[in-house]
Design a protein around this motif. Structure first.
Motif, PDB file in Angstrom:
ATOM      1  N   LYS A   7      22.902  41.591  26.117  1.00  0.00           N
ATOM      2  CA  LYS A   7      23.730  40.408  26.309  1.00  0.00           C
ATOM      3  C   LYS A   7      24.267  40.467  27.739  1.00  0.00           C
ATOM      4  O   LYS A   7      24.953  41.409  28.119  1.00  0.00           O
ATOM      5  CB  LYS A   7      24.870  40.357  25.299  1.00  0.00           C
ATOM      6  N   ILE A   8      23.936  39.437  28.513  1.00  0.00           N
ATOM      7  CA  ILE A   8      24.271  39.388  29.934  1.00  0.00           C
ATOM      8  C   ILE A   8      25.366  38.352  30.151  1.00  0.00           C
ATOM      9  O   ILE A   8      25.257  37.219  29.679  1.00  0.00           O
ATOM     10  CB  ILE A   8      23.024  39.001  30.763  1.00  0.00           C
ATOM     11  N   LEU A   9      26.415  38.750  30.846  1.00  0.00           N
ATOM     12  CA  LEU A   9      27.503  37.833  31.189  1.00  0.00           C
ATOM     13  C   LEU A   9      27.565  37.668  32.699  1.00  0.00           C
ATOM     14  O   LEU A   9      27.700  38.645  33.428  1.00  0.00           O
ATOM     15  CB  LEU A   9      28.846  38.358  30.675  1.00  0.00           C
ATOM     16  N   ILE A  10      27.432  36.421  33.143  1.00  0.00           N
ATOM     17  CA  ILE A  10      27.637  36.081  34.553  1.00  0.00           C
ATOM     18  C   ILE A  10      29.046  35.524  34.634  1.00  0.00           C
ATOM     19  O   ILE A  10      29.354  34.508  34.012  1.00  0.00           O
ATOM     20  CB  ILE A  10      26.632  35.032  35.047  1.00  0.00           C
ATOM     21  N   LEU A  11      29.904  36.203  35.376  1.00  0.00           N
ATOM     22  CA  LEU A  11      31.318  35.859  35.437  1.00  0.00           C
ATOM     23  C   LEU A  11      31.709  35.476  36.859  1.00  0.00           C
ATOM     24  O   LEU A  11      31.727  36.314  37.754  1.00  0.00           O
ATOM     25  CB  LEU A  11      32.145  37.061  34.964  1.00  0.00           C
ATOM     26  N   GLY A  12      31.998  34.196  37.067  1.00  0.00           N
ATOM     27  CA  GLY A  12      32.484  33.733  38.359  1.00  0.00           C
ATOM     28  C   GLY A  12      33.995  33.686  38.311  1.00  0.00           C
ATOM     29  O   GLY A  12      34.565  33.033  37.444  1.00  0.00           O
ATOM     30  N   VAL A  13      34.646  34.428  39.197  1.00  0.00           N
ATOM     31  CA  VAL A  13      36.111  34.447  39.199  1.00  0.00           C
ATOM     32  C   VAL A  13      36.660  33.948  40.524  1.00  0.00           C
ATOM     33  O   VAL A  13      35.981  33.986  41.547  1.00  0.00           O
ATOM     34  CB  VAL A  13      36.681  35.851  38.873  1.00  0.00           C
ATOM     35  N   ASP A  67      32.546  37.066  43.220  1.00  0.00           N
ATOM     36  CA  ASP A  67      33.903  36.873  43.716  1.00  0.00           C
ATOM     37  C   ASP A  67      33.930  37.100  45.216  1.00  0.00           C
ATOM     38  O   ASP A  67      32.937  37.521  45.810  1.00  0.00           O
ATOM     39  CB  ASP A  67      34.836  37.869  43.022  1.00  0.00           C
ATOM     40  N   ILE A  68      35.096  36.854  45.800  1.00  0.00           N
ATOM     41  CA  ILE A  68      35.274  37.245  47.192  1.00  0.00           C
ATOM     42  C   ILE A  68      35.793  38.681  47.208  1.00  0.00           C
ATOM     43  O   ILE A  68      36.410  39.137  46.251  1.00  0.00           O
ATOM     44  CB  ILE A  68      36.251  36.316  47.972  1.00  0.00           C
ATOM     45  N   VAL A  69      35.523  39.407  48.289  1.00  0.00           N
ATOM     46  CA  VAL A  69      36.040  40.765  48.475  1.00  0.00           C
ATOM     47  C   VAL A  69      36.448  40.950  49.929  1.00  0.00           C
ATOM     48  O   VAL A  69      35.865  40.340  50.823  1.00  0.00           O
ATOM     49  CB  VAL A  69      35.004  41.859  48.098  1.00  0.00           C
ATOM     50  N   LEU A  70      37.444  41.770  50.122  1.00  0.00           N
ATOM     51  CA  LEU A  70      37.800  42.218  51.466  1.00  0.00           C
ATOM     52  C   LEU A  70      37.220  43.615  51.573  1.00  0.00           C
ATOM     53  O   LEU A  70      37.773  44.569  51.048  1.00  0.00           O
ATOM     54  CB  LEU A  70      39.321  42.215  51.664  1.00  0.00           C
ATOM     55  N   ASN A  71      36.085  43.726  52.228  1.00  0.00           N
ATOM     56  CA  ASN A  71      35.330  44.976  52.253  1.00  0.00           C
ATOM     57  C   ASN A  71      35.034  45.415  53.685  1.00  0.00           C
ATOM     58  O   ASN A  71      34.037  46.067  53.938  1.00  0.00           O
ATOM     59  CB  ASN A  71      34.022  44.789  51.459  1.00  0.00           C
ATOM     60  N   GLU A  72      35.892  45.003  54.599  1.00  0.00           N
ATOM     61  CA  GLU A  72      35.777  45.361  56.014  1.00  0.00           C
ATOM     62  C   GLU A  72      34.463  44.876  56.631  1.00  0.00           C
ATOM     63  O   GLU A  72      33.949  45.476  57.562  1.00  0.00           O
ATOM     64  CB  GLU A  72      35.953  46.865  56.202  1.00  0.00           C
ATOM     65  N   GLY A  73      33.932  43.780  56.106  1.00  0.00           N
ATOM     66  CA  GLY A  73      32.728  43.192  56.672  1.00  0.00           C
ATOM     67  C   GLY A  73      33.071  41.964  57.488  1.00  0.00           C
ATOM     68  O   GLY A  73      34.240  41.638  57.707  1.00  0.00           O
TER      69      GLY A  73
END
Length: 184
Positions: A7-13, A67-73
């Protein structure tokens, strides 16, 4: 769905009211609008629901979060994060929901029911503080590429999808439209 299928869940947050903060939700909306998925794939607009996502998360075997991330990119950089890197990316405090998501995954783990595979497709935002339902032009341009990454992940996990047509239209949903203003 057969017993052997994951069971696959695609979760957009995210919060669609704060520019790029809504990127994950916009990916989920576009996937739903353009594709029909096999019965073992669920697509969910998780918005900023936090702990209320425990049920759907605990019921899946394979979790794909966008999601968005702050990953120093650089703004627009896309990251595929797993394990410890996922925890670091979700630990930032400049978001209304990221710590909730990390908390939710931790609580699922404490209960002993966390998906076998958890993957975060995170994108470095351009603007996540200004109130606007429009994505920045840079992230709007990245939508198709991130959608392709998620679709590839779905296939690798054992799900399928097909382009929607007149014969298989999207269920009627009301989305908050992206405005046409140009965010910088």
């Amino acid at each position: 769905m057969s017993e052997n299928e994951k069971k696959i869940l695609i979760l957009g947050v995210g919060n669609i009211l704060y520019t790029d903060e809504g990127f994950g939700v916009r990916v989920a909306e576009e996937l739903d609008r353009k594709y029909e998925f096999s019965p073992n794939v669920e697509l969910l607009d998780g918005g900023t629901l936090g702990l209320r996502l425990m049920g759907p998360i605990m019921e899946c075997d394979h979790l794909i979060i966008v999601d968005i991330v702050l990953n120093e990119g650089q703004p627009g950089d896309v990251f595929r994060l797993l394990g410890e890197n996922l925890s670091k990316a979700c630990a930032f405090t400049n978001s209304m929901h990221q710590t909730d998501l990390l908390d939710t995954l931790a609580r699922c783990s404490l209960i002993g029911n966390v998906p076998d595979d958890v993957i975060l497709y995170g994108i470095e935002p351009v603007n996540y503080k200004d109130m606007s339902s429009a994505l920045s032009p840079e992230l709007e341009e990245k939508l198709p590429g991130v959608m392709d990454m998620v679709l590839k992940e779905v296939e690798e996990a054992g799900g399928t999808y097909a382009l929607r047509s007149v014969a298989n239209p999207s269920m009627e949903k009301v989305y908050v439209p992206r405005d046409s203003s140009r965010n910088s």
